[in-house]
Design a protein around this motif. Structure first.
Motif, PDB file in Angstrom:
ATOM      1  N   LYS A   7       6.068  -4.364   8.275  1.00  0.00           N
ATOM      2  CA  LYS A   7       6.356  -3.864   6.923  1.00  0.00           C
ATOM      3  C   LYS A   7       6.091  -4.928   5.862  1.00  0.00           C
ATOM      4  O   LYS A   7       5.441  -4.691   4.852  1.00  0.00           O
ATOM      5  CB  LYS A   7       7.816  -3.397   6.867  1.00  0.00           C
ATOM      6  CG  LYS A   7       8.094  -2.447   5.705  1.00  0.00           C
ATOM      7  CD  LYS A   7       9.510  -1.907   5.769  1.00  0.00           C
ATOM      8  CE  LYS A   7      10.422  -2.822   4.965  1.00  0.00           C
ATOM      9  NZ  LYS A   7      11.801  -2.469   4.933  1.00  0.00           N
ATOM     10  N   SER A   8       6.572  -6.158   6.119  1.00  0.00           N
ATOM     11  CA  SER A   8       6.382  -7.234   5.134  1.00  0.00           C
ATOM     12  C   SER A   8       4.911  -7.565   4.935  1.00  0.00           C
ATOM     13  O   SER A   8       4.463  -7.812   3.820  1.00  0.00           O
ATOM     14  CB  SER A   8       7.146  -8.488   5.560  1.00  0.00           C
ATOM     15  OG  SER A   8       8.522  -8.329   5.294  1.00  0.00           O
ATOM     16  N   LEU A   9       4.154  -7.567   6.046  1.00  0.00           N
ATOM     17  CA  LEU A   9       2.720  -7.868   5.935  1.00  0.00           C
ATOM     18  C   LEU A   9       2.008  -6.827   5.069  1.00  0.00           C
ATOM     19  O   LEU A   9       1.132  -7.162   4.275  1.00  0.00           O
ATOM     20  CB  LEU A   9       2.060  -7.893   7.323  1.00  0.00           C
ATOM     21  CG  LEU A   9       1.986  -9.236   8.055  1.00  0.00           C
ATOM     22  CD1 LEU A   9       1.240  -9.073   9.371  1.00  0.00           C
ATOM     23  CD2 LEU A   9       1.326 -10.317   7.214  1.00  0.00           C
ATOM     24  N   LYS A  10       2.417  -5.557   5.225  1.00  0.00           N
ATOM     25  CA  LYS A  10       1.794  -4.495   4.418  1.00  0.00           C
ATOM     26  C   LYS A  10       2.102  -4.701   2.943  1.00  0.00           C
ATOM     27  O   LYS A  10       1.228  -4.602   2.072  1.00  0.00           O
ATOM     28  CB  LYS A  10       2.282  -3.121   4.882  1.00  0.00           C
ATOM     29  CG  LYS A  10       1.637  -2.674   6.192  1.00  0.00           C
ATOM     30  CD  LYS A  10       1.994  -1.229   6.518  1.00  0.00           C
ATOM     31  CE  LYS A  10       1.374  -0.822   7.854  1.00  0.00           C
ATOM     32  NZ  LYS A  10       2.373  -0.541   8.882  1.00  0.00           N
ATOM     33  N   THR A  11       3.382  -5.015   2.639  1.00  0.00           N
ATOM     34  CA  THR A  11       3.789  -5.253   1.246  1.00  0.00           C
ATOM     35  C   THR A  11       3.013  -6.430   0.659  1.00  0.00           C
ATOM     36  O   THR A  11       2.506  -6.374  -0.471  1.00  0.00           O
ATOM     37  CB  THR A  11       5.310  -5.552   1.180  1.00  0.00           C
ATOM     38  OG1 THR A  11       6.001  -4.527   1.881  1.00  0.00           O
ATOM     39  CG2 THR A  11       5.804  -5.643  -0.244  1.00  0.00           C
TER      40      THR A  11
END
Length: 435
Positions: A390-394
């Motif tokens: 999730k963080s990588l996508k953000t």
């Protein structure tokens, strides 16, 4: 035992612009062994001088720094002629005689034909205190504990180390269990040369722990012996707080965990002392992702990792069975050991800027963001095979990096914008252009 750094020493020897070389690194990472081994392999003679408690050398360098006179004195001390082309001069614990450090300038300017390598376990502190020698007159080499690929070579798995270097991920995946088993061993043994050598010879985990405890005790003695008296208690408290700092989900360093109510200014000198010794790695936060990353550094927020993953496990009393039996291991501390391991491998890559990222709201955290000089690569670290990113996508939506890396126990896989790089292959990250 093979150390990749020896290749850098050969390059140094053959360089037309060679300067006296200073090898920096924490105590017991193998600096003395490396210098002597290099002398054995690359020169017909080696003159080894340890400056610790060496009054004769202190007297020799105290008079003046005339290089002809110093060479004559070193020849008398060694009992033989020093041939500038074929002799390696080793100055060990050189910080004990500051004038010997200062002499490197004059060797470079007036006698560059001599091959001189120096090391010292507390050299970083001596250099930081401004010991008299001008920058630009010496070369530097940083030595760290053995990396995972060096560990593979030391424990009889040279072919697997070569396979990693070739990046043949189809073949690597076929033999992934060998890598995973070796990685678990590395988490326990770490990369301190004495611990690795003992493990390679006897496979005795108890003996490894005994060695690690001895190394940690030697570090504690260094605090008392070499640090200014007023900061020794702070160094000790800070050092002992690192495992609990890393055990937290958000691994940002919190002064209040060292002692309730602590403030940054009370511990800044202690952090600098441990960092200069090579015992801790300070990884700062960045709040944006441009080149160079250093321009976006937030000096107030950082994580502290220690020099070696095996020593971290030893400090927490981590049991070998917990570590080696099955995948359902040491759940709470697994993330800490994994992040420590990744930091340690990244540190061995030359000219790599290492940071981490959180946004201002704290809703997006990237474990490491590295600056290769050509691109910025975000790295998400997963201890097992949980692959939510999730963080990588953000992060990607905001900064649009060319490549994002997730490193875990899962197999190698290149997707559109995401590279799944197994933890045991993280050392290869600077070769991502080849993928």
């Amino acid at each position: 035992m093979y150390r990749i750094a020896i290749e850098k020493l050969y390059k140094w020897k053959n360089s037309k612009r060679r300067k006296p070389l200073i090898i920096e690194g924490a105590r017991q990472v193998g600096k003395t062994w490396l210098m002597k081994e290099f002398g054995k392999q690359a020169y017909s003679d080696t003159v080894y001088i340890n400056f610790d408690s060496n009054t004769r050398m202190a007297d020799l360098f105290a008079v003046d720094l005339d290089t002809d006179r110093l060479i004559l004195g070193l020849e008398l001390y060694a009992g033989r002629k020093i041939d500038s082309d074929n002799t390696l001069l080793i100055f060990d614990e050189v910080q004990e005689v500051p004038k010997a450090l200062a002499s490197l300038k004059y060797f470079y300017e007036n006698a560059p034909q001599y091959h001189i390598v120096c090391a010292g376990s507390l050299l970083g502190i001596a250099l930081h205190q401004g010991t008299s020698f001008p920058v630009g007159k010496v070369d530097f080499l940083k030595l760290y504990p053995l990396s995972f690929s060096e560990f593979l070579m030391a424990t009889g798995n040279e072919r697997f180390a070569k396979l990693l270097k070739k990046q043949d991920f189809e073949m690597i995946t076929n033999f992934k269990q060998t890598y995973i088993d070796a990685l678990k061993q590395y988490y326990f043994v770490g990369g301190m040369p004495e611990a690795v050598q003992s493990f390679a010879e006897s496979k005795d985990f108890n003996e490894v722990r005994t060695i690690q405890k001895r190394i940690l005790a030697a570090y504690e003695q260094d605090f008392s012996k070499h640090a200014p008296n007023e900061i020794v208690p702070k160094i000790r408290m800070l050092w002992n707080s690192i495992p609990s700092q890393l055990a937290r989900e958000n691994k940002k360093f919190i002064y209040g965990l060292v002692r309730e109510g602590s403030r940054a200014r009370e511990y800044e000198t202690a952090i600098m002392w441990l960092s200069d010794c090579g015992l801790v790695h300070k990884v700062s936060r960045v709040n944006a992702a441009g080149i160079p990353l250093k321009a976006y550094e937030d000096l107030k927020a950082f994580k502290l990792f220690i020099v070696d993953v095996g020593l971290l496990g030893c400090m927490t009393g981590l049991n070998q069975r917990t570590l080696l039996d099955g995948d359902d291991l040491f759940v709470e501390f697994k993330g800490a050991l994994t992040e420590q391991y990744v930091c340690q491998q990244l540190k061995t890559i030359e000219d790599l800027g290492i940071y981490y990222y959180t946004n201002d709201r704290g809703s997006c955290e990237i474990d490491f963001v590295i600056d290769t000089g050509e691109q910025i690569i975000p790295i998400e670290v997963k201890a097992e095979t949980n692959l939510r990113a999730k963080s990588l996508k953000t992060y990607r939506e905001r900064f649009e990096p060319e490549l994002s890396v997730r490193t875990s126990m899962a197999d190698y896989k290149k997707e559109d914008w995401l590279l799944n790089l197994p933890l045991y292959a993280i050392e290869q990250i600077n070769k991502t252009k080849d993928y």
